[in-house]
Design an enzyme around this catalytic site. Structure first.
Site, PDB file in Angstrom:
ATOM      1  CB  ALA A  66      -0.877  -0.024   1.242  1.00  0.00           C
ATOM      2  N   GLY A 105       0.541  -5.228   0.408  1.00  0.00           N
ATOM      3  CA  GLY A 105      -0.599  -5.177  -0.505  1.00  0.00           C
ATOM      4  C   GLY A 105      -0.259  -5.701  -1.895  1.00  0.00           C
ATOM      5  CD  GLU A 108      -2.619  -7.759   1.994  1.00  0.00           C
ATOM      6  OE1 GLU A 108      -2.205  -6.600   1.765  1.00  0.00           O
ATOM      7  OE2 GLU A 108      -3.314  -8.049   2.977  1.00  0.00           O
ATOM      8  CD  GLU A 128       1.403  -6.082   4.980  1.00  0.00           C
ATOM      9  OE1 GLU A 128       2.238  -6.990   5.217  1.00  0.00           O
ATOM     10  OE2 GLU A 128       0.667  -6.096   3.975  1.00  0.00           O
TER      11      GLU A 128
END
Ligand code: 3H9
Length: 694
Positions: A66, A105, A108, A128
């Site tokens: 992210a 992310g 993901e 993370e």
């Protein structure tokens, strides 16, 4: 290529739509990327000529996560979940094509695709946790369904990465592509279409989590292990909770649990601190008047003076990355001893399986001993690491000036002496710089790079780059006594010493500092380093408590006695009734009134004078930014990362509160507590160090 957004393009290659993300530097999932994926998936879905979709990235890496700069700000649509729904529920197969680091992310995103391929050098991870978070887009729910529960716990709570070999074995990727990645991914997509392979959804796969269902002990053990290795951190525990939810709850409920935990951490102070440290570390490399393109000098051979603990550690840092080193000592015995310590350290690392015995030999072969400075005629950089004595250092630098080739960098590992004065012993002060390593030098990540008045910009740029090359985190500081780290440490030392004479015990103070998150308190630390650093038996007259402890032979761990007692062979400090008596006697002799001191006061008196000194250091321009001071304390003194460093912590407490407390102490104890002008200004303006601009 058709542009979908500023950072996402799409093109058709045969029946395959390639959604190409180009969002430098690391293709983070910023709003433009999310929108591009949403619009690209919709366009591909609505185009009958498209039979499959490939998601790939330009530049140096697949999506690395992210966009951290968006965290803490108002969310912008579309959310990642919208893109993920479109990908996972697409009626056409979607293939992730990964290179570089598919992280957070990014991984993901790949896990909502139906298939995944990668280059041979790609790496995968959920880091993370290093930002005080858990994966927030299904990572904790999908990863265990592919790699199994234990590996998912290790990847999510430990934050490490795996390579292609392991990813292939676990089924995290379906194929490794040699050569052109996008072309290979398109060919793979065509194969999926031709063979009519199914639209595989990781969310529906339960075979790898089945065995762990209802086995609370797996998670209890993990919590215990991470509780120990990551003491004080909230995120590793939350990651374990989320993986446990993946095992014991439905996919939908697991996702809900993940979201709940993610949001809790995201809005908490630990993640804010860890995200601050992430950016602070990178910011530290930037020097306003030394641009990134400043020409650098070659550093292919290094000379080190002194084969003691520091010199040996520095030599190991160089050899670890393949830089040949000559290390000089005054006699063969000391040289052999120093080289022996390097070898033993390496062998210990090998015995723990972290390097091979071959590596030990290779590294040792890069470290050559010498008994004469004359051997330094051809080195590109010298690092002097002799004991702290200005006359000796000046004598050495005057000799180096005569021996070393023009342009060689002359560095000193002094922990506080004046670099300008050392430079004055040479005819080339522009080549002289401080390179202050922290003990143990082969372990601690910080390198304070000390800029003298006349140090040349290319010498600064080269030294900073050298620091990064030997895997340190270099921070540029100016000349003053103790530079940034030790100058601030002295403030804490002064107050903790005062407090034990007023009624607190070493163990009470150490516990407060340990509970705050440091690995050990100041008294246990003194015992570890040795109380006799800078103490001379012949000159000691019992004037300070330290004098008396040393005179009594209590030099620290090495004599099994210091501020604490130690069982022979053990490093566990045991509170000492004898030391308690010595402290009380000393205080009585000096008429120091005794009182009960609260833990709150101990913490304030340990940290506030450091913060005030940090403000003074900024005011004087010794440190460039408050965040550089944070980096120095985190990597040089083990300040707990989840508290972001002293200046970040000060903002969290509130500068007004700290300022008021300092005034209260000043009224009671005198001007040693006078707030610095910068602290006063920021506090009165209701600002924090984050608002500091030079
Ligand atoms: C996440 O994904 C949450 C999700 O689970 C769920 C969300 C709902 N964002 O390190 P470098 C910048 S959390 C914004 O020097 P390298 C960095 O600041 C994220 N910016 O390069 C620097 O800027 P500058 C999980 C980022 O080659 C520049 O990129 N992912 C981000 O040595 C170059 O960085 C991570 O935690 C980001 N995500 O290393 C991965 N990442 O040039 C974090 C980097 O202005 N990133 N920047 O100073 C890394 O570990 C390394 O940057 C990486 C490249 C290995 C990718």
């Amino acid at each position: 290529m058709a542009k979908i957004t500023e950072v996402v393009d799409m093109e058709k290659q045969g029946g395959v739509a390639v959604i190409m993300i180009n969002n430098p530097p690391v293709n983070a999932l910023s709003v433009g990327v999310r929108k591009g994926m949403v619009d690209g998936m919709k366009a591909a879905g609505g185009d009958d000529s498209v039979k499959a979709v490939v998601i790939a990235c330009g530049g140096r890496t697949f999506i690395a996560g992210a966009d951290i700069t968006e965290f803490g700000k108002a969310p912008q649509e579309p959310g990642l979940d919208v893109a993920f729904d479109l990908i996972e529920n697409s009626a056409k197969p979607v293939i992730a094509a990964m290179h570089g680091t598919a992280l957070g992310g990014g991984l993901e995103t790949a896990m909502v695709c139906h298939y995944r391929v990668s280059t041979p050098s790609a790496k995968f991870g959920q880091p993370e946790v290093n930002l005080g978070l858990i994966p927030g887009a299904g990572g904790t729910q999908r990863l265990p369904r592919i790699v199994g529960v234990q590996k998912a716990i290790d990847l999510c709570a430990g934050g490490g990465q795996i390579g292609v070999e392991e990813a292939l074995k676990e089924g995290l990727i379906d194929e490794m592509i040699e050569g052109d990645l996008v072309a290979g991914a398109v060919a793979f997509a065509k194969k999926v279409i031709a063979e009519g392979r199914p639209l595989r959804k990781i969310r529906d796969r339960n075979e790898k989590i089945e065995a762990a269902k209802g086995k609370a002990e797996i998670f209890a053990e993990a919590r215990k292990a991470y509780g120990k290795s990551k003491r004080g951190f909230e995120a590793p525990q939350a990651n374990i909770d989320a993986v446990e939810a993946a095992v014991n709850q439905s996919f939908e409920d697991g996702i809900k649990k993940e979201r709940e935990l993610f949001m809790k951490l995201m809005t908490g102070s630990q993640s804010a601190a860890q995200r601050h440290v992430f950016f602070a570390e990178r910011e530290c490399a930037k020097i306003p008047d030394v641009p990134a393109d400043t020409p650098q000098l070659p550093v292919n051979k290094v000379g080190i003076i002194g084969a003691g603990t520091m010199g040996g550690g520095i030599a190991m840092n160089c050899a670890n990355v393949g830089i040949p080193v000559k290390i000089m000592e005054v006699n063969q015995q000391l040289l052999d001893k120093g080289l022996g310590v390097c070898r033993r350290n390496y062998e210990n690392t090998a015995s723990r399986g972290r390097i091979t015995m071959d590596d030990v030999e290779k590294r040792m072969s890069l470290i050559k001993g010498t008994l004469t400075l004359d051997d330094f005629a051809d080195v590109d950089m010298v690092i002097e690491a002799v004991y702290e004595n200005m006359d000796l250092k000046k004598e050495i630098f005057a000799k180096l000036d005569k021996i070393c080739k023009p342009g060689a960098i002359l560095g000193s590992n002094t922990s506080g002496l004046n670099i300008n004065e050392i430079a004055s012993a040479t005819s080339r002060p522009e080549s002289v710089i401080g390179l202050h390593f922290f003990s143990p030098a082969n372990v601690m990540r910080l390198l304070e790079v000390v800029r003298g008045e006349k140090t040349a910009k290319n010498v600064i740029a080269t030294s900073m780059a050298f620091g990064r090359r030997i895997q340190k985190i270099p921070a540029l500081v100016g000349v003053c006594q103790g530079f940034v780290g030790n100058r601030m440490l002295r403030q804490r030392g002064r107050e903790t010493q005062k407090m034990i004479l007023e009624g607190a015990l070493p163990q009470q103070i150490d516990k407060v500092i340990f509970d705050f998150g440091f690995a050990m308190g100041p008294f246990a630390m003194s015992d570890l380093s040795g109380l006799d650093i800078g103490w001379k038996r012949g000159e000691s007259k019992g004037e300070t408590l330290r004098d008396r402890l040393c005179e009594a032979g209590r030099l620290g761990q090495k004599t099994n006695a210091g501020y604490y007692d130690y069982q022979p062979g053990s490093r566990t400090p045991i509170p000492s009734p004898l030391v308690e008596k010595m402290i009380k006697d000393y205080a009585a002799e000096k008429n120091i009134p005794q009182r009960a001191i609260t833990d709150d006061e101990i913490l304030e008196k340990s940290l506030y004078p450091m913060i005030n000194e940090g403000a003074q250091i900024l005011e004087e321009g010794i440190a460039i930014r408050p965040s550089d001071i944070d980096v120095i304390w985190i990597y040089g003194y083990n300040w707990p990362i989840y508290r972001g460093g002293p200046m970040f912590y000060a903002d969290l407490v509130g500068l007004k509160k700290i300022y008021d407390k300092m005034l209260e102490f000043q009224a009671r104890e005198g001007d040693i507590w006078k707030p610095s002008a910068l602290l006063e200004k920021l506090a009165k303006e209701g600002k924090g160090f984050k608002d500091f601009r030079r």
